[in-house]
Design an enzyme around this catalytic site. Structure first.
Site, PDB file in Angstrom:
ATOM      1  CD  GLN A 179      -2.848  -1.182   2.365  1.00 19.46           C
ATOM      2  OE1 GLN A 179      -2.493  -1.886   3.297  1.00 19.46           O
ATOM      3  NE2 GLN A 179      -3.962  -0.493   2.412  1.00 19.46           N
ATOM      4  CG  HIS A 237      -0.610  -6.021   5.206  1.00 22.19           C
ATOM      5  ND1 HIS A 237      -0.544  -5.330   6.394  1.00 22.19           N
ATOM      6  CD2 HIS A 237      -1.810  -5.689   4.668  1.00 22.19           C
ATOM      7  CE1 HIS A 237      -1.649  -4.600   6.561  1.00 22.19           C
ATOM      8  NE2 HIS A 237      -2.434  -4.807   5.509  1.00 22.19           N
ATOM      9  CD  GLU A 253      -7.584  -6.979   8.315  1.00 26.22           C
ATOM     10  OE1 GLU A 253      -7.996  -7.021   7.141  1.00 26.22           O
ATOM     11  OE2 GLU A 253      -7.843  -6.037   9.086  1.00 26.22           O
TER      12      GLU A 253
HETATM   13  C1  BGC Z   1      -6.040  -3.869   6.258  1.00 22.38           C
HETATM   14  C2  BGC Z   1      -5.424  -2.650   5.613  1.00 22.38           C
HETATM   15  C3  BGC Z   1      -6.498  -1.739   5.082  1.00 22.38           C
HETATM   16  C4  BGC Z   1      -7.351  -1.272   6.240  1.00 22.38           C
HETATM   17  C5  BGC Z   1      -8.459  -0.314   5.871  1.00 22.38           C
HETATM   18  C6  BGC Z   1      -7.277  -3.583   7.038  1.00 22.38           C
HETATM   19  O1  BGC Z   1      -8.243  -4.486   6.617  1.00 22.38           O
HETATM   20  O2  BGC Z   1      -5.095  -4.594   6.990  1.00 22.38           O
HETATM   21  O3  BGC Z   1      -4.548  -3.095   4.626  1.00 22.38           O
HETATM   22  O4  BGC Z   1      -5.985  -0.669   4.373  1.00 22.38           O
HETATM   23  O5  BGC Z   1      -7.943  -2.371   6.869  1.00 22.38           O
HETATM   24  O6  BGC Z   1      -9.357  -0.894   4.988  1.00 22.38           O
END
Ligand code: BGC
Length: 416
Positions: free
Chosen positions: A25, A119, A164
């Site tokens: 990101q 990630h 996640e």
């Molecule tokens: C993730 C991030 C994402 C953030 C906001 C999380 O689910 O780890 O990569 O940018 O939430 O959506």
């Protein structure tokens, strides 16, 4: 807004107080990854591509300086598998050195590195071999972890193996086309094969960390949906929560900590559908404004794993109004401090995100404590007032106790 006159909840000395980013990101040009392939394919379902992202691959020192100068003591960032192992079994020494330098530099700046190994993105070759559902996925991930661990030896404060995993398993069922539609916008079921593989891969990685870096805490970070119900929706809420998160939370029971990632909530009605939220209660990416999410998630996870050390590895809000970010975060931290006062074992808070970054398919959501001037091509970091506001709390090692803003509507029942 100043924290000058505000009293606060005094944090333990070793509390990690920082912000978080992920490689894909922010770094830019992650060309060997599966996401890059998806973004750039002719029939990409994604609206926008990551491109140069925030150019953090070159500007990571600036990012760290932003945190350091504003009073934080920790930084959650990731190492990118697709850069480190662009082809199966070929480990790029230059990239390993790059991440080693990041870890060393953060530690020398007084920012405890909290490092994520995976990630969402994987090398394209891994995806082509079937991704997490592929026959050799666990060993492949293990080889990568083995290669990267020496780089993390100098001062890493914690390791998140997989970010996640519940969302990874859910995305797998969406991408494979096996996702069943759920009532009223609920998340599809996680792919059960991928879910099991992720647990095994995580256990292997945790064992490798313990062997190579004894004493370094290891865990994974789960996306918490803060599932709640209206009258009559209790059973559906319990089933939903069990599928989309509890399985992954329970799988952390042997870990050194669990990472909690919470932004909003999901309320389930008597029909088992997700309750829609009016535009006046939505954040700029359409989620319900719900600053109690972090505290609710802590309660939920603590209920399932009462002894487990808790680290908030992500919490934040997408908004174009920075004062709303401050209001949200203040309310979130007040509630977290209250739980800590009751004895909840919370060891850290990482705000998502340090920067406005690539939000998995588009650039509209702005979660950052700092903006990035991508348009002019300067990639200049432009701190928002929330950066110094939150950094002040970090510097004082306190959480706000006086919540001066909208703490969030609470008309649904928590499941517990
Ligand atoms: C993730 C991030 C994402 C953030 C906001 C999380 O689910 O780890 O990569 O940018 O939430 O959506």
């Amino acid at each position: 807004m100043s924290t000058q006159q505000q009293c606060g909840y005094i944090l333990p000395e070793d509390f990690l107080f920082g912000a978080a980013t992920s490689p894909h990101q922010t770094e830019g040009s992650n060309i060997h990854s599966d996401w890059w392939a998806l973004e750039t394919s002719e029939r990409s379902p994604l609206a926008q591509a990551s491109g140069m992202a925030c150019d953090s691959y070159h500007r990571w020192r600036q990012d760290m300086r932003l945190l350091q100068e504003n009073g934080f003591n920790a930084y959650r960032f990731g190492v990118e598998w697709a850069r480190i192992e662009p082809e199966p079994g070929v480990f790029d020494e230059h990239e390993l050195d790059h991440y080693h330098m990041m870890v060393q530099t953060a530690a020398s700046m007084g920012l405890k590195p909290f490092v994520t190994l995976h990630h969402f993105t994987s090398p394209l070759w891994f995806a082509r071999q079937g991704g997490w559902a592929g026959p050799d996925a666990i060993n492949r991930f293990g080889d990568y972890v083995q290669a990267v661990l020496p780089v993390l030896r100098d001062g890493v404060a914690g390791i998140v193996t997989i970010n996640e995993p519940n969302m990874v398993a859910i995305m797998s069922s969406v991408l494979s086309g096996s996702a069943a539609l759920q009532p009223g916008g609920l998340l599809p079921d996680p792919d059960p094969v991928v879910a099991r593989r992720l647990v095994e891969a995580h256990r292997l990685a945790a064992t490798l960390v313990h062997e190579s870096l004894p004493g370094v805490p290891v865990g994974w970070s789960v996306a918490n949906q803060c599932v709640q119900s209206l009258a009559g929706g209790e059973a559906a809420a319990a089933v939903y929560s069990a599928k989309v998160e509890d399985y992954f939370i329970r799988a952390a029971k042997e870990d050194d900590f669990i990472g909690i990632q919470a932004y909003t909530r999901t309320v389930i009605d008597a029909q088992g559908a997700k309750v829609a939220v009016g535009p006046d209660r939505q954040t700029s990416n359409g989620w319900e404004y719900y600053p109690q999410a972090a505290a609710q998630a802590l309660m939920h996870v603590h209920g399932l794993l009462p002894e487990m050390p808790l680290v908030i590895t992500e919490n934040g809000i997408s908004t174009i109004h920075d004062e709303q970010r401050i209001a949200y975060t203040e309310a979130a931290l007040c509630a977290v401090g209250e739980l800590m006062g009751q004895g909840y074992p919370v060891h850290g808070y990482f705000h998502w995100s340090l920067l406005d970054n690539y939000e998995w398919g588009n650039w509209q959501p702005t979660f950052g404590l700092a903006a990035v001037d991508r348009e002019s091509g300067s990639y200049e970091r432009i701190p928002k007032p929330s950066l110094s506001w939150l950094g002040d709390w970090a510097r004082r090692a306190m959480l706000p106790t006086e919540c001066r803003h909208d703490a969030g509507d609470d008309d649904a029942e928590g499941k517990e």
